[in-house]
Design a protein around this motif. Structure first.
Motif, PDB file in Angstrom:
ATOM      1  N   VAL A  23       0.840  -1.197   0.000  1.00 32.82           N
ATOM      2  CA  VAL A  23       0.000   0.000   0.000  1.00 32.82           C
ATOM      3  C   VAL A  23       0.878   1.252   0.000  1.00 32.82           C
ATOM      4  N   TYR A  24       0.682   2.083  -1.011  1.00 28.24           N
ATOM      5  CA  TYR A  24       1.364   3.370  -1.080  1.00 28.24           C
ATOM      6  C   TYR A  24       0.475   4.424  -0.448  1.00 28.24           C
ATOM      7  N   ASP A  25       0.959   5.063   0.599  1.00 29.63           N
ATOM      8  CA  ASP A  25       0.238   6.157   1.236  1.00 29.63           C
ATOM      9  C   ASP A  25       0.659   7.433   0.516  1.00 29.63           C
ATOM     10  N   GLU A  26      -0.191   7.923  -0.372  1.00 33.58           N
ATOM     11  CA  GLU A  26       0.159   9.088  -1.182  1.00 33.58           C
ATOM     12  C   GLU A  26       0.313  10.358  -0.358  1.00 33.58           C
ATOM     13  N   ASP A  27      -0.329  10.409   0.793  1.00 38.99           N
ATOM     14  CA  ASP A  27      -0.217  11.589   1.646  1.00 38.99           C
ATOM     15  C   ASP A  27       1.125  11.618   2.375  1.00 38.99           C
ATOM     16  N   ALA A  28       1.573  10.456   2.839  1.00 37.22           N
ATOM     17  CA  ALA A  28       2.822  10.383   3.597  1.00 37.22           C
ATOM     18  C   ALA A  28       4.039  10.267   2.690  1.00 37.22           C
ATOM     19  N   GLY A  29       3.860   9.683   1.496  1.00 34.37           N
ATOM     20  CA  GLY A  29       4.983   9.451   0.604  1.00 34.37           C
ATOM     21  C   GLY A  29       5.831   8.289   1.103  1.00 34.37           C
ATOM     22  N   GLY A  30       6.940   8.070   0.463  1.00 33.95           N
ATOM     23  CA  GLY A  30       7.852   7.010   0.869  1.00 33.95           C
ATOM     24  C   GLY A  30       7.474   5.654   0.300  1.00 33.95           C
ATOM     25  N   PRO A  31       8.165   4.630   0.787  1.00 32.60           N
ATOM     26  CA  PRO A  31       7.921   3.280   0.281  1.00 32.60           C
ATOM     27  C   PRO A  31       6.562   2.737   0.735  1.00 32.60           C
ATOM     28  N   PRO A  32       6.072   1.729   0.037  1.00 33.88           N
ATOM     29  CA  PRO A  32       4.790   1.142   0.444  1.00 33.88           C
ATOM     30  C   PRO A  32       4.932   0.377   1.753  1.00 33.88           C
ATOM     31  N   PHE A  33       3.810   0.188   2.438  1.00 37.05           N
ATOM     32  CA  PHE A  33       3.805  -0.668   3.620  1.00 37.05           C
ATOM     33  C   PHE A  33       2.989  -1.910   3.296  1.00 37.05           C
ATOM     34  N   PRO A  34       3.360  -3.042   3.900  1.00 40.74           N
ATOM     35  CA  PRO A  34       2.648  -4.286   3.613  1.00 40.74           C
ATOM     36  C   PRO A  34       1.463  -4.507   4.550  1.00 40.74           C
ATOM     37  N   ILE A  35       0.408  -5.070   3.994  1.00 39.56           N
ATOM     38  CA  ILE A  35      -0.736  -5.574   4.747  1.00 39.56           C
ATOM     39  C   ILE A  35      -0.905  -7.008   4.273  1.00 39.56           C
ATOM     40  N   ASP A  36      -0.944  -7.962   5.197  1.00 40.86           N
ATOM     41  CA  ASP A  36      -1.119  -9.336   4.742  1.00 40.86           C
ATOM     42  C   ASP A  36      -2.345  -9.960   5.369  1.00 40.86           C
ATOM     43  N   GLY A  37      -2.897 -10.911   4.646  1.00 37.58           N
ATOM     44  CA  GLY A  37      -4.077 -11.615   5.121  1.00 37.58           C
ATOM     45  C   GLY A  37      -4.187 -12.970   4.477  1.00 37.58           C
ATOM     46  N   GLY A  38      -4.911 -13.838   5.121  1.00 39.94           N
ATOM     47  CA  GLY A  38      -5.144 -15.160   4.582  1.00 39.94           C
ATOM     48  C   GLY A  38      -6.009 -15.088   3.336  1.00 39.94           C
ATOM     49  N   PRO A  39      -5.929 -16.096   2.469  1.00 39.91           N
ATOM     50  CA  PRO A  39      -6.692 -16.078   1.229  1.00 39.91           C
ATOM     51  C   PRO A  39      -8.198 -16.036   1.440  1.00 39.91           C
ATOM     52  N   GLY A  40      -8.669 -16.483   2.606  1.00 38.38           N
ATOM     53  CA  GLY A  40     -10.095 -16.466   2.893  1.00 38.38           C
ATOM     54  C   GLY A  40     -10.584 -15.212   3.589  1.00 38.38           C
ATOM     55  N   GLU A  41      -9.663 -14.289   3.879  1.00 37.65           N
ATOM     56  CA  GLU A  41     -10.050 -13.026   4.519  1.00 37.65           C
ATOM     57  C   GLU A  41     -10.844 -12.173   3.541  1.00 37.65           C
ATOM     58  N   LYS A  42     -11.750 -11.384   4.077  1.00 41.39           N
ATOM     59  CA  LYS A  42     -12.522 -10.462   3.243  1.00 41.39           C
ATOM     60  C   LYS A  42     -11.671  -9.234   2.922  1.00 41.39           C
ATOM     61  N   VAL A  43     -11.870  -8.695   1.746  1.00 43.07           N
ATOM     62  CA  VAL A  43     -11.172  -7.477   1.344  1.00 43.07           C
ATOM     63  C   VAL A  43     -11.467  -6.359   2.346  1.00 43.07           C
ATOM     64  N   SER A  44     -12.687  -6.330   2.882  1.00 48.27           N
ATOM     65  CA  SER A  44     -13.047  -5.282   3.848  1.00 48.27           C
ATOM     66  C   SER A  44     -12.143  -5.315   5.084  1.00 48.27           C
ATOM     67  N   LYS A  45     -11.699  -6.489   5.476  1.00 44.96           N
ATOM     68  CA  LYS A  45     -10.788  -6.594   6.623  1.00 44.96           C
ATOM     69  C   LYS A  45      -9.424  -5.998   6.274  1.00 44.96           C
ATOM     70  N   MET A  46      -8.997  -6.182   5.035  1.00 48.66           N
ATOM     71  CA  MET A  46      -7.720  -5.610   4.600  1.00 48.66           C
ATOM     72  C   MET A  46      -7.825  -4.085   4.508  1.00 48.66           C
ATOM     73  N   VAL A  47      -8.984  -3.598   4.082  1.00 47.92           N
ATOM     74  CA  VAL A  47      -9.220  -2.151   4.039  1.00 47.92           C
ATOM     75  C   VAL A  47      -9.128  -1.579   5.456  1.00 47.92           C
ATOM     76  N   ALA A  48      -9.759  -2.248   6.415  1.00 42.93           N
ATOM     77  CA  ALA A  48      -9.700  -1.806   7.813  1.00 42.93           C
ATOM     78  C   ALA A  48      -8.258  -1.802   8.320  1.00 42.93           C
ATOM     79  N   ALA A  49      -7.467  -2.780   7.894  1.00 42.97           N
ATOM     80  CA  ALA A  49      -6.062  -2.854   8.306  1.00 42.97           C
ATOM     81  C   ALA A  49      -5.264  -1.667   7.762  1.00 42.97           C
ATOM     82  N   VAL A  50      -5.606  -1.213   6.561  1.00 41.07           N
ATOM     83  CA  VAL A  50      -4.937  -0.030   5.998  1.00 41.07           C
ATOM     84  C   VAL A  50      -5.210   1.183   6.889  1.00 41.07           C
ATOM     85  N   TYR A  51      -6.462   1.377   7.264  1.00 39.20           N
ATOM     86  CA  TYR A  51      -6.811   2.515   8.113  1.00 39.20           C
ATOM     87  C   TYR A  51      -6.125   2.416   9.479  1.00 39.20           C
ATOM     88  N   THR A  52      -6.041   1.227  10.023  1.00 38.36           N
ATOM     89  CA  THR A  52      -5.342   1.035  11.297  1.00 38.36           C
ATOM     90  C   THR A  52      -3.879   1.417  11.155  1.00 38.36           C
TER      91      THR A  52
END
Length: 105
Positions: A23-52
């Motif tokens: 995930v590239y945070d366009e506001d902060a700049g710099g390198p991307p940060f990783p978010i990982d999840g199991g293949p059965g996780e919902k995309v919505s959970k990954m979205v929540a992880a980005v906000y966290t």
């Protein structure tokens, strides 16, 4: 060798079978940060992880998109990550930007 065992215990390691979203945070700049999840996780959970990770609450005007397609990630919230990665955003690279008001504000 102990070096190998220490590497396995590294807290940043991705569990086997998990998918990693860069995930590239366009506001902060710099390198991307990783978010990982199991293949059965919902995309919505990954979205929540980005906000966290960025430490803010979601706003409807925020932009969270698949870099390759430009599509809003949030519309696929009910999809499992494996399904999403196999068709909608196969490279799993997202960009995030807060609503900053822009020219229309």
């Amino acid at each position: 060798m102990q070096d190998g065992k220490q590497a396995e215990k590294h807290h940043g390691a991705t569990p086997p079978g998990h998918l990693v979203i860069q995930v590239y945070d366009e506001d902060a700049g710099g390198p991307p940060f990783p978010i990982d999840g199991g293949p059965g996780e919902k995309v919505s959970k990954m979205v929540a992880a980005v906000y966290t990770k960025v430490g803010v609450g979601p706003k409807p005007e925020d932009r969270l998109t698949c870099l390759a397609t430009g599509e809003d990630v949030r519309q696929y919230g009910e999809m499992h990550l494996r399904e999403y990665a196999s068709g909608k955003c196969s490279d799993l690279v997202w960009t995030f930007a807060r609503d900053t008001g822009g020219a229309g504000a």
